[in-house]
Design an enzyme around this catalytic site. Sequence first.
Site, short mmCIF file in Angstrom:
data_model
loop_
_atom_site.label_atom_id
_atom_site.label_comp_id
_atom_site.label_asym_id
_atom_site.label_seq_id
_atom_site.Cartn_x
_atom_site.Cartn_y
_atom_site.Cartn_z
N ASN A 59 0.81 -1.23 0.00
CA ASN A 59 0.00 0.00 0.00
C ASN A 59 0.83 1.28 0.00
O ASN A 59 0.41 2.30 -0.54
CB ASN A 59 -1.00 -0.01 1.16
N GLU A 114 4.47 -3.78 12.44
CA GLU A 114 3.50 -2.72 12.19
C GLU A 114 2.36 -3.38 11.43
O GLU A 114 2.49 -3.68 10.25
CB GLU A 114 4.19 -1.61 11.38
N CYS A 138 -2.94 1.33 6.73
CA CYS A 138 -3.14 0.66 8.02
C CYS A 138 -3.66 1.67 9.05
O CYS A 138 -4.41 1.31 9.95
CB CYS A 138 -1.89 -0.05 8.49
N GLU A 188 8.43 3.19 14.54
CA GLU A 188 9.25 3.67 13.44
C GLU A 188 9.14 5.18 13.43
O GLU A 188 8.29 5.76 14.09
CB GLU A 188 8.74 3.09 12.12
#
Length: 497
Positions: free
Chosen positions: A168, A266, A300, A477
């Site tokens: 994505n 993640e 997400c 991150e």
Amino acid sequence: MSDIETLAATYLETGRIDGLPQGHFIAGKATEPSPNKVLESFDPAAGAVFATFAAGTADDVDRAVTSAKDAFEKTWRDTAPAERGRILQRAAALIREKADMLALVECVDAGKTLQEARGDVGGAARAFEYYAGACDKLQGDSFPLGADYAGFSIHEPVGVTAHIIPWNFPISTAARGIAPALAAGCTVVAKPAEQTPFTALMLAQILAEAGLPEGVCNVVTGTGAEAGAPLTRHPDVDHITFTGSVTTGRAVMKAAADEVTRVILELGGKSPVIVLGDCDRERALDGVMGAIYENAGQICSAGSRLVIERSIHDEFVDALARRAAALTLGHGLRNPDMGPVNSAAQLEKIAGFVERARADGGEIVAGGEVATDPETGKGWFYRPTLIDNAKPADEVVREEIFGPVLTIQVADDADHALALANDSIYGLVAGIYTGDFATAHRLARGIDAGQVFINEYFAGGIEVPFGGNRKSGFGREKGIEGLKSYCKTKSIAARIS
Ligand code: ADP
């Protein structure tokens, strides 16, 4: 015509992009893929193959990891931090120089609008700029052990890092992992998603052009099973950054456990956007629209659950439905409001969720249909969808759909909104729209999520740590915290008298 207009027109006419990287990128160069080991990549807006790429195997992964291990031990670990910074800075400049081509490839391969693809490429350049500046600022601590001792810590690079990247946000996810890993002195083996292999390869080429020594950044393309899994199992990989689904995240964590390899996961999200009656309406409408329809909802951290205060529910949902119905769909290169979804499988999955909601009596007040590119009648599109008066137990409220589908839940007041927002197995991000400062901060404290946006969904940038709670994963991150993920702290204490 500008460069990008020429590139876009050529692609739309020919269905091909010249100069795409081929093979894997290992030890500083592109390798030839074996002829019987290629996969096809699709343009989702056309529903057609536009290129092929190498199908990596455990052997390719092994060569890449060996090259990364060698480069770690022989050069990069001991390259002066300021020099690492100069290389990363040059890479950022090259990404900007080549932004048109990168955006074109990202747009076609992932099915983004050109504007979104350009934003992602700009974000990738920012990641390299940010971490370029941080290379020579990774300072340790000193410890107050008294006059007889010297005590201090240093941040050592973890070693060989694996980066497993989703489809994505191919270039921006690659950059947000690779840039801090390199800044910390780690070397890299990246495995882009099989749906979107090209921009990671282009990034590796750019890094080589910027002066990164050979073997420091390697890319192996291929499927999760054939290339991803061997990478997560490899005994010489010291750290894995994984972005993807919860199911695959579990498999990655299990594989990592055998070698006691560090992981950052993640994973998914089902992020709430709380809109209270005292919000700035226009700002909230813009925010909610962007939160769910950007990248056709395939984010997400998409805001996929609107939790709205009852007092403004009717007028707000009417306005949202009008806006959703007015969004244009089309090939990303023609810059519509929204592009396609990434694959036929993804389209089917999204349509399945909405059909089941409809069959269960869900109030679909916008969208709820598959569509095609109006220019060609092709491609994998789903209309921007709103499902009103959804209940906490509904499948569409509980599960990540990963498409342009927003559920709407009604709350009596701020506390009720908070309870609905937290009623999820996920905890990635959350949005809050209110004019009341204290309420905003009270809700921000109360929400179980790694990142909270107040009065602007997606506010922030590479400076701000990002990552999830609960089933959204763990580890962070971005930001300086993201850099420390690629370091191991060594404490040194010495008796000096
Ligand atoms: P999706 O289901 O949306 O494709 P995944 O989480 O399966 O999402 O994919 C994210 C990334 O993980 C991709 O690069 C994919 O190839 C990779 N992947 C899939 N399965 C595995 C696996 N078993 N081990 C390592 N990587 C995997």
